[in-house]
Structure formats: structure tokens, C-alpha cells
Design an enzyme around this catalytic site. Sequence first.
Site, PDB file in Angstrom:
ATOM      1  N   LEU A   7       0.474  -1.107  -0.497  1.00 13.27           N
ATOM      2  CA  LEU A   7       0.190  -0.105  -0.076  1.00 13.27           C
ATOM      3  C   LEU A   7       0.648   1.131   0.491  1.00 13.27           C
ATOM      4  O   LEU A   7       2.177   1.416   0.357  1.00 13.27           O
ATOM      5  CB  LEU A   7      -0.986  -0.262   1.420  1.00 13.27           C
ATOM      6  CG  LEU A   7      -2.186  -1.274   1.198  1.00 13.27           C
ATOM      7  CD1 LEU A   7      -2.579  -1.326   2.638  1.00 13.27           C
ATOM      8  CD2 LEU A   7      -2.324  -1.245   0.611  1.00 13.27           C
ATOM      9  N   GLY A  59       0.757  -5.062   1.403  1.00 17.13           N
ATOM     10  CA  GLY A  59      -0.208  -5.276   0.153  1.00 17.13           C
ATOM     11  C   GLY A  59       0.012  -6.308  -0.936  1.00 17.13           C
ATOM     12  O   GLY A  59      -0.516  -6.968  -1.437  1.00 17.13           O
ATOM     13  N   ASN A  66       3.710  -6.960   6.647  1.00 23.42           N
ATOM     14  CA  ASN A  66       4.939  -6.796   7.868  1.00 23.42           C
ATOM     15  C   ASN A  66       4.435  -5.331   8.533  1.00 23.42           C
ATOM     16  O   ASN A  66       5.124  -4.118   9.205  1.00 23.42           O
ATOM     17  CB  ASN A  66       6.440  -6.218   7.346  1.00 23.42           C
ATOM     18  CG  ASN A  66       6.438  -5.114   6.246  1.00 23.42           C
ATOM     19  OD1 ASN A  66       5.597  -5.644   5.420  1.00 23.42           O
ATOM     20  ND2 ASN A  66       7.683  -4.882   6.386  1.00 23.42           N
ATOM     21  N   GLU A  67       2.832  -5.536   8.774  1.00 22.89           N
ATOM     22  CA  GLU A  67       2.639  -4.134   8.851  1.00 22.89           C
ATOM     23  C   GLU A  67       2.714  -3.223  10.112  1.00 22.89           C
ATOM     24  O   GLU A  67       3.347  -2.751  10.482  1.00 22.89           O
ATOM     25  CB  GLU A  67       0.867  -4.144   9.071  1.00 22.89           C
ATOM     26  CG  GLU A  67       0.677  -3.989   7.697  1.00 22.89           C
ATOM     27  CD  GLU A  67       0.287  -5.144   6.950  1.00 22.89           C
ATOM     28  OE1 GLU A  67       1.010  -6.853   7.071  1.00 22.89           O
ATOM     29  OE2 GLU A  67      -0.323  -5.154   5.352  1.00 22.89           O
TER      30      GLU A  67
END
Lengths: 303, 303, 303
Positions: free
Chosen positions: A109, A154, A178-179
Site C-alpha cells: 500500500l 499489500g 509486516n504491518e
Amino acid sequence: MALRAAFRSRGGLSGLLSQWSSCSSNVRTCVSPVLLPQQRNHSTSPKIRVEFDQSTGVAVLHMQSPPVNSLSLEFLTELCISVEKLEMDKSCRGLIITSGQPKVFSAGLDIMEMYGKSPEHCGAFWRAVQEMWLKLYSSNMVTIAAINGSSPAGGCLMAMTCDHRIMADNPRYSIGLNETQLGIVAPFWFMDTMTNTVGQRTTEMALQLGLLYNPAEALKIGLVDQLVPEDQVLTAATQTISKWLAIPDHARQITKSMMRKQTIDKLRSNRESDIQYFVNFITKDSIQKSLGGYMEMLKKRRA
Amino acid sequence: MALRAAFRSRGGLSGLLSQWSSCSSNVRTCVSPVLLPQQRNHSTSPKIRVEFDQSTGVAVLHMQSPPVNSLSLEFLTELCISVEKLEMDKSCRGLIITSGQPKVFSAGLDIMEMYGKSPEHCGAFWRAVQEMWLKLYSSNMVTIAAINGSSPAGGCLMAMTCDHRIMADNPRYSIGLNETQLGIVAPFWFMDTMTNTVGQRTTEMALQLGLLYNPAEALKIGLVDQLVPEDQVLTAATQTISKWLAIPDHARQITKSMMRKQTIDKLRSNRESDIQYFVNFITKDSIQKSLGGYMEMLKKRRA
Amino acid sequence: MALRAAFRSRGGLSGLLSQWSSCSSNVRTCVSPVLLPQQRNHSTSPKIRVEFDQSTGVAVLHMQSPPVNSLSLEFLTELCISVEKLEMDKSCRGLIITSGQPKVFSAGLDIMEMYGKSPEHCGAFWRAVQEMWLKLYSSNMVTIAAINGSSPAGGCLMAMTCDHRIMADNPRYSIGLNETQLGIVAPFWFMDTMTNTVGQRTTEMALQLGLLYNPAEALKIGLVDQLVPEDQVLTAATQTISKWLAIPDHARQITKSMMRKQTIDKLRSNRESDIQYFVNFITKDSIQKSLGGYMEMLKKRRA
């Protein structure tokens, strides 16, 4: 702006596509590459290049949004339109997604769409992320991710929507959700998609730690299905998709739909609340600060 | 007293704790060990020793209830209070649970609390087992089980609530939910916790057969995450927890909570019926006889 | 005809068994093989031979419906009656299912029952398939599949209902749910059973591609639990079942029932709609044509 407005409306891409076709000639230059015999071109934008081979029924979608195929609102919109067009083309039975950019499949993202933006913008962006996932995870086509570079966040989600994942065996590449490393949280449908792929326990650990796996590790936990030398990713994808296409479409499609129905229905029936949750979360001062810090860090790394 | 009141307010340990608080001041001496610099002491009882290192934000909880850390009503109550205190301490971000007794992590539920006891007693006991699980499985802290000995039944459950499990690589130690071997049944939330950890099929087989795994087998099926030499369990836990603490707390906590929510809600909304089911089951003549036989067998083995 | 009519009624086998006992002496010759000491004979038909060893409480059910133990309406009915009789016999605690035919465990559902048949017939057939699954997947007995040959489609389903699967280590044998290869779709409870056995991701891929696994592959993904030389399948099953029977029946049965309840309830509460769905699907012209083509192909292969 028309595209973004369409995303805000309830009808998702159906409304969007009609608007798009009525105005696209004004806002875009249609690319007309030299086509090989038996190939038609579905390209809608220079950021997405689609090669369709009518003899096999397979389309290859090249993501080419420099530098790292970040999933911006605009790029997601184009991606959804390209996929929707292929979906509606009866002669297209298989889709290979790959990257035209070096070293990266997709960086995930686009943080610029969430940093310092209005709640309305963040909501339209999130609707586009949902739409991309819905389109790909529920596609009637055989979908193969030809992962020829790193694929965090994303980018990993997009790869996980596919029926099969082939990754370049280059230890410098990595893949994963890995957010949490950025201080943000993968939403429930990212979690569900990963749980469906690698199971509950591996997902719990991967998401809490924001783990990025190198190709060998990703293969071991089942996050990808196959590793091949970097220059053979697309060839391998073409070979693999022919096996999938040997199965009668109707039976395969019903099977796929039954296996994924529960997960897809969950987002479909919680779509608006998921957008609201995302907007509330991402516009918080603390989260904005966290994103700012992350971008600062990226800038320094590049310098 | 405030802490105890807090326990009562939430519903949870209410009845149980009030009994305990009315008599505890008479029956216990508060331990005041010499504290290292930067360490505070959270110990509430000699059966639980808590070392808290303020510089790292990590608490180590040593279970020291001779001979085998059986989970009695009293011990569970103390354990829950210790965990609750740490949970409420903003400076405490991580919890390592280990054993101060030789060769055993915890022998599991104390059979003496279920054998020849009144339905009321059995109910209070079961509520404490639920409370322990709820507290640990939903903890906001990073939790690591430093399994330095055998860990059957309830001991295995406690380990499975943690985010990460490190076990001493001693082939004489074992871990598993072996309830059926005693003629009793692991309740649905034990099953759910194990299914979340090792998957449906392995759980089905493990629970039906009451399997105990040695460390190598436990690692293979994913029941533990890491094996280290026996004298390095705590060191390894300290190293591992520092990686978990590198992740922003807020994002990690939401992620953990989302992954475990469904399983936790299931017990929360069935708590009373689960107690009733347990009490009805355990007070049956046939089950009491089965437990009696098991204890007889244990006695003979010791003799 | 009486048997088939019974399947059509709502009550499944309960009604069926009473009808059967009142008329069986008229329609069947009871086989009376020479019995070994301590063995009783439960055989209801030459297509099913049951050996029961009273000293161990274990019954061995030999499927012997030439040439390949296809699951016809008649064969399924006999199978269900045999299993029901053993289930009701308190002295029978374990069931081993194996094949009396060479090279095949069971070839799966009999296509002749779905090709060119009336909707009523297809519905009765499907009810019998459901009944077989319900009986075996919810059995209180320990059930072991002694897979001494290939086991595609319905044969694989039958094996997956068991508590443990032992397969002959002959690389020419295969096992899997290969329905899509025939243009048909494994229904939701086939999917659920496989997901419970090998997990979501492996099931998604296996079912979409209609994969058949050789024994080594089946062991690797957990579709079978154990491989042994071909002539030792039954011996190994006998050894394994004795370990399962060492666990107190009551605790083991409750555990098994709790682990499988959700999956079983799902079919029980959707049984009629599942039959309707199957009948509508299988009687479609396109599917009938697909089945016809498949049978044509089989004929040519044999010739």
C-alpha cells in the site's frame, strides 16, 4: 477524480467501469504496442501492461508503476479495471500477475495515500484496497503470482489472493505481512487470507512480529508454493498454469468459490464498517506520527 | 485490597477471590526478597516469585509450588493475581513464565481439587482454571513460556496460552494434553487452544490418544517453537522476548487480540455452562472412580 | 427396493434397519463361513465380510464388491447396515476397514448411479453417500482405514472419516479427491473433511486440481498417517488399534465427538438442501455429457 468518486459509491467497480469507458478517451492515452500474432492488448494504462495469448487463454499482467509498484489509489483502480476486463472476457481463463519493475513485485500500500490525507480520501483508498482483494480472491480465472522481487505487506496480500505462488529464488527478496513493524495493523481479511494460506499459528506469529520471509523460509511455511531461478519465474508460471487449465473450468470455479466463500462473505458483509475502522485508525495522531517517522527513516536510508 | 476488589468487579474470580481475601492475611507471609537494582518485586506469595526488570520491561514469573507446580485452586488464584498486577503495570511489557521446581514446568490441574470434593468446590476450582486461561491467552503483554521441565495437561494448556514456547531439550521431558489417559476430557477451549497451535488433525489425534510428546516431537508438530539446552531456557526466553518487544506495543496487541478474539469470546459467552458441564462430569461416580484409580496408580509408582 | 425406499425416507437408517431385519431372510442368503474360535460373524452380504474378534473387541470389515468396490447404492446400504450393527454391539470397540479386492481400496462413488438415472434415484443415492459419511465420521468405535490399494474420490472420503489411516507403500497406488478431473465438484462436507485432515491451503489446491497423491506424497501432506509394506497393512492396523483401545472409551468418544461436532452438524442441518443441490447439478445436460465422456474414456482405456 471521477475514478475516486466512483470508488466512494456503493456499487464498487460496476459503476466505475461504465464511467470509465465513457471518459477514458479524454483522460488517458491508449497504449497500442506492437502485438504478436494471436495476442490482443488489454492495457488500460502505462502502469499496467496486459499481454493476452488467445491460443492459451492466458493473460500476463505486468505491474509497471515506478519505482516499486506501490498500491496507490490510482494504481489500484487501474489494476481493478484490468482484472475486471479480463474476468468479463470469456476467452481469458488464466491470469499471471508479475512485476515489470526490477527487484520488487509490489511494495504494498502506498503510504502517501494514508499520510496527511482527509478521512474521505483514506476511505476511498481503503475501498480500492478491498476491491482489489475481492476481485482477485474471488476470480473465476486461474490466478498465478509470478513473484519476481520483494513483496511486503499489500504486495504479499495480492500474491496470497492467487491460486499458486512462484517466487524468484533470490535470498535478498522477502515476502510477508509486516504491518506491525510500521505500527499499523493488518485488518481481519488480511489475517483470514494468511490463515487460509499458512494456518493459524504461523499467521499469529508472523503478524505479531511483522515477519518478512526470504524465499526459502516462505516455501517452508507454505507462503509460496514454488521457487525457481530469477529468470525463469514467468516461464514456470506459464508451465504451471497449463496444468490448472487442464481441469474443467466449471468444476474448478465452483470448488474455488466454495473454499473461499466464507472468507469473502465476511468482508462483503462488513465492508463499510471495515472502511470506517480503517479511517478512524489511520487518521489518529499517534498513527500519523508513526507513519511520518517511518517515511523519515526511509528517506534517510535512501540518502 | 484494591486489586482484589478489581477481580471481583469483573465477574471472573469474584466468588473465588472473596473467599481467598477473607482468610489470606492470616495464612500467608509476604516475601520481601533482596531486590537487584532496577528490579521491583511483585511477589504475592512464596508459591509465585516475580522478578521485574524495569530496564527491559520484562517480568519473569517463577512457579514454585512444591513438588510439581500442580494447579490447585490456591495456586491458580495467586497466579491470576500476579498476572493481573503485571498486566495493570504500564511499565511491564513482557512476561516470561518458568518453573522454580526441578524437572517439571507444571504437572497440570491438581486432581485433589476434583476428587471427593463438593460440586461448589469443583465449580470454584473450574472458574479459576478458566480465569487463568482467559488472563494469559488475552494478555496484552508479550508472553513466553520457558518450559524447563515436563508439562502435561493443564501445564501444556498454560504453555499454549503464551506467544512463544521455548523448551529444554531433554528427552525425558514431555508435553501434551493427556486428559483421556486419565479417563477425563479436555474441554472445548483446551481443544480450541491446541487447534490454534498445531491444527485440527494433530489435535484430534493428540487428544483422542492423550499423547505426550518429547521435546523433539513437540517441536516437529509445532507444539513448541524452540528447543535449547536445559540450562539456557531462561536466557533464550530473554533473548526472544527482546525481539517481540521491538514491535510497537499497540499494533502487536491489536493483532494478537484479533487473532484470538473468536476463541476467547467462545469461552466468555459459555463460561457458566462450561462450569456446570465440568461439575456434572467430574462428580459422576464413574469419573470419581477413574480418578481414584489414577491416584492409586501414582502412589504405587512412587512407592 | 425396500432398502432403497428406506433411504428416501427422512429417518435415515433407523427406519431402514427395522425394515431390513423384517425382510432380510427373504432376500439374502446368510453367509456362514467357518468361524475361528472367539470370532462371530456379522456379515450381511457377500459384498461385505465382517470378522469380529471378541477377545480384542475389534471388527475387520472387508469390502469385496468386484471389481473395484465402487460405492453403489446397494453397496453403500449394506455398508451402512454392517457399520450400524457393529456400532450397536457393545462388545465391538474398534473397526478396521479394508479391501478384499486386489489393488484398490475403493474406486469411489459408482458413476452408474448418477448417469442416465432419474432425479429420484440420484437423490436416494446421494442420501446413502451422506449416511455412510455420517455413520463413519461420527462412529463411537475407533476406526482405522487399512488402505491396501488405490482410493480415489469417495474411497478417499471413506478413508478420511477414520481415526487413523495406514496405506500400502506401493507407488502405483494413489489417494485423493479427484472430482474436478471428472468435471464434478466435491460437496462441502467432502471439503470440510479434507480441510480437517490436511488443512485449508492443501485442500484448496488438491480439490481445484483434483490431485491424486502417491503414498509418499499422501504421508507428507498428512492425508495418511502411516505407510507399511503392502502385505503388512492389516497387521499394522491391528497393532495400531490396540493403542487406541488402551484409552478409556468414554473419554475418547466424547473427545472425538467434540472435535467433529461442528462438521457433522453442518451436514445434518443441510442434508435435504445438499441432496437437492446434488440432484440439480448431476442431472444437468452438461454434467451428464461430461460423465458420459469420462466413461467412454475408461472403456477405451480398458480395451
